[in-house]
Design an enzyme around this catalytic site. Structure first.
Site, PDB file in Angstrom:
ATOM      1  N   TYR A 194       0.822  -1.205   0.000  1.00  0.00           N
ATOM      2  CA  TYR A 194       0.000   0.000   0.000  1.00  0.00           C
ATOM      3  C   TYR A 194       0.856   1.255   0.000  1.00  0.00           C
ATOM      4  O   TYR A 194       2.066   1.196   0.222  1.00  0.00           O
ATOM      5  CB  TYR A 194      -0.973  -0.006   1.182  1.00  0.00           C
ATOM      6  N   LYS A 250       6.423  -2.085   1.863  1.00  0.00           N
ATOM      7  CA  LYS A 250       5.252  -1.489   2.542  1.00  0.00           C
ATOM      8  C   LYS A 250       4.043  -2.417   2.396  1.00  0.00           C
ATOM      9  O   LYS A 250       3.147  -2.172   1.578  1.00  0.00           O
ATOM     10  CB  LYS A 250       4.980  -0.089   1.978  1.00  0.00           C
ATOM     11  N   GLU A 299      11.854   2.350  14.272  1.00  0.00           N
ATOM     12  CA  GLU A 299      10.969   3.429  13.773  1.00  0.00           C
ATOM     13  C   GLU A 299       9.698   3.439  14.617  1.00  0.00           C
ATOM     14  O   GLU A 299       9.557   2.662  15.553  1.00  0.00           O
ATOM     15  CB  GLU A 299      10.650   3.227  12.284  1.00  0.00           C
ATOM     16  N   LEU A 338      11.011   1.155   7.113  1.00  0.00           N
ATOM     17  CA  LEU A 338      10.420   1.634   5.865  1.00  0.00           C
ATOM     18  C   LEU A 338      11.203   2.866   5.395  1.00  0.00           C
ATOM     19  O   LEU A 338      11.552   3.725   6.202  1.00  0.00           O
ATOM     20  CB  LEU A 338       8.946   2.006   6.082  1.00  0.00           C
TER      21      LEU A 338
HETATM   22  N1  PDD Z   1       2.824   5.033   7.289  1.00  0.00           N
HETATM   23  N2  PDD Z   1       7.479   3.760   8.868  1.00  0.00           N
HETATM   24  C1  PDD Z   1       6.345   3.045   8.875  1.00  0.00           C
HETATM   25  C2  PDD Z   1       6.321   1.743   9.577  1.00  0.00           C
HETATM   26  C3  PDD Z   1       5.201   3.554   8.210  1.00  0.00           C
HETATM   27  O1  PDD Z   1       4.051   2.853   8.215  1.00  0.00           O
HETATM   28  C4  PDD Z   1       5.261   4.824   7.581  1.00  0.00           C
HETATM   29  C5  PDD Z   1       4.086   5.420   6.852  1.00  0.00           C
HETATM   30  C6  PDD Z   1       6.484   5.534   7.623  1.00  0.00           C
HETATM   31  C7  PDD Z   1       6.650   6.885   6.967  1.00  0.00           C
HETATM   32  O2  PDD Z   1       6.670   6.771   5.555  1.00  0.00           O
HETATM   33  P1  PDD Z   1       6.157   7.958   4.627  1.00  0.00           P
HETATM   34  O3  PDD Z   1       6.928   9.146   5.023  1.00  0.00           O
HETATM   35  O4  PDD Z   1       6.488   7.490   3.262  1.00  0.00           O
HETATM   36  O5  PDD Z   1       4.683   8.128   4.875  1.00  0.00           O
HETATM   37  C8  PDD Z   1       7.572   4.963   8.269  1.00  0.00           C
HETATM   38  C9  PDD Z   1       1.646   5.499   6.577  1.00  0.00           C
HETATM   39  C10 PDD Z   1       1.471   6.988   6.627  1.00  0.00           C
HETATM   40  C11 PDD Z   1       0.429   4.749   7.080  1.00  0.00           C
HETATM   41  O6  PDD Z   1       0.559   3.565   7.288  1.00  0.00           O
HETATM   42  O7  PDD Z   1      -0.646   5.339   7.233  1.00  0.00           O
END
Ligand code: PDD
Length: 287
Positions: free
Chosen positions: A33, A151, A183, A207
């Site tokens: 996703y 992801k 994270e 991620l």
């Molecule tokens: N989550 N680390 C994890 C485990 C994440 O699920 C996310 C993003 C990030 C940050 O990635 P980005 O900057 O590309 O959004 C880091 C999204 C926002 C979610 O699951 O809703």
């Protein structure tokens, strides 16, 4: 008002948007996703999200049901049809519906991958009052699988982490492995000590955040010092400030870790400045 949802080529009212119980996303979490934010009706960091989606798909030998240009057109159409000014576009690609349950991947020539998009309207997303107060986090062991750079929709443990945080009267959880922070449940984690921004380096352990890449670029351009290395939870508790980044939170200050207040217990200057820079700069390149 009913939303318009995109399912495999069709724009449908959400009540009519359906996928099979045999879909591998549902049965096996065999799906990836992306979440892209929308500010002022435009997509933030779209190219980064499209590139990471392509990488997640290729790491799992899953075919992309659409090209990058088609994906952009669908995102824009979804923003327009749902009248999104500020909010999020959620996209999921699954290995599709082989018509039965089987551990082996189906032949992609016979079973096409599936694609779903929906929007979430969040008026005033960039003015989230939480950014003025900062978040409280707890630390919990990182027991997720070993390919966190992909992801996938396996979000049960991150959801459990969020619930553990809520139960502890906090906002979120930071995962730790061998004493070091990997994270947050749904964001990348940073600390600031003596003006230096410290965040874990990219690997299969975390991620590769799209917001992270942009924020580190802006930090370098603003002559801030950045160290990409693991940091321990003890180091974090002794930091001057901390923050997280994600597509939905942008740059969000963290003011407390495991009950220990950081600095003054208020959002720090580095996080506050980076939030401003990120919002200004990413609006300029929004599509
Ligand atoms: N989550 N680390 C994890 C485990 C994440 O699920 C996310 C993003 C990030 C940050 O990635 P980005 O900057 O590309 O959004 C880091 C999204 C926002 C979610 O699951 O809703």
């Amino acid at each position: 008002m009913s939303r318009t949802v995109y399912v495999n080529g069709a724009y449908l009212p959400e009540e009519e948007a359906k996928i099979s119980v045999f879909d591998r996303g549902f049965l096996m979490a065999d799906a990836v996703y992306e979440v892209t934010s929308v500010l002022g009706g435009k997509l933030i960091d779209f190219d980064g999200h499209a590139a990471r989606l392509a990488r997640s798909l290729s790491e799992l030998d899953m075919q992309s049901p659409v090209t990058r240009d088609e994906l952009l057109a669908i995102h824009r159409e979804m923003v327009a049809r749902n009248g999104i000014e500020d909010g999020l576009v959620y996209l999921q690609v699954t290995r599709g519906n082989p018509g039965d349950r089987d551990f082996a991947f189906p032949d992609p020539a016979k079973v096409p991958s599936g694609i779903v998009l929906f929007t979430q309207s969040k008026p005033g997303l960039a003015d989230n009052p939480a950014a003025k107060v900062g978040m409280k986090v707890i630390s919990i062991p990182d027991i997720r699988w070993g390919r966190r750079d992909i992801k996938t929709v396996q979000l049960l443990y991150p959801s459990m982490g969020k619930m553990m945080a809520k139960k502890a009267g906090c906002d979120d959880a930071w995962f730790t492995e061998d004493g070091a922070v990997t994270e947050g449940t749904s964001n990348n984690a940073y600390i600031v000590k003596g003006g230096t921004i410290i965040t874990r380096q990219l690997s299969e352990d975390i991620l590769h955040g799209i917001t992270r890449a942009a924020v580190l670029r802006f930090a370098n351009e603003a002559q801030m010092i950045v160290e990409e290395r693991p940091f321990t939870i003890d180091e974090a508790k002794a930091a001057d400030e901390a923050f997280v980044t994600s597509a939905s939170a942008f740059v969000m200050p963290v003011v407390e870790i495991d009950g220990v207040k950081l600095g003054s217990g208020k959002p720090g200057p580095v996080a506050t400045r980076l939030r401003e820079i990120y919002l200004d700069e990413s609006r300029k390149t929004a599509v």
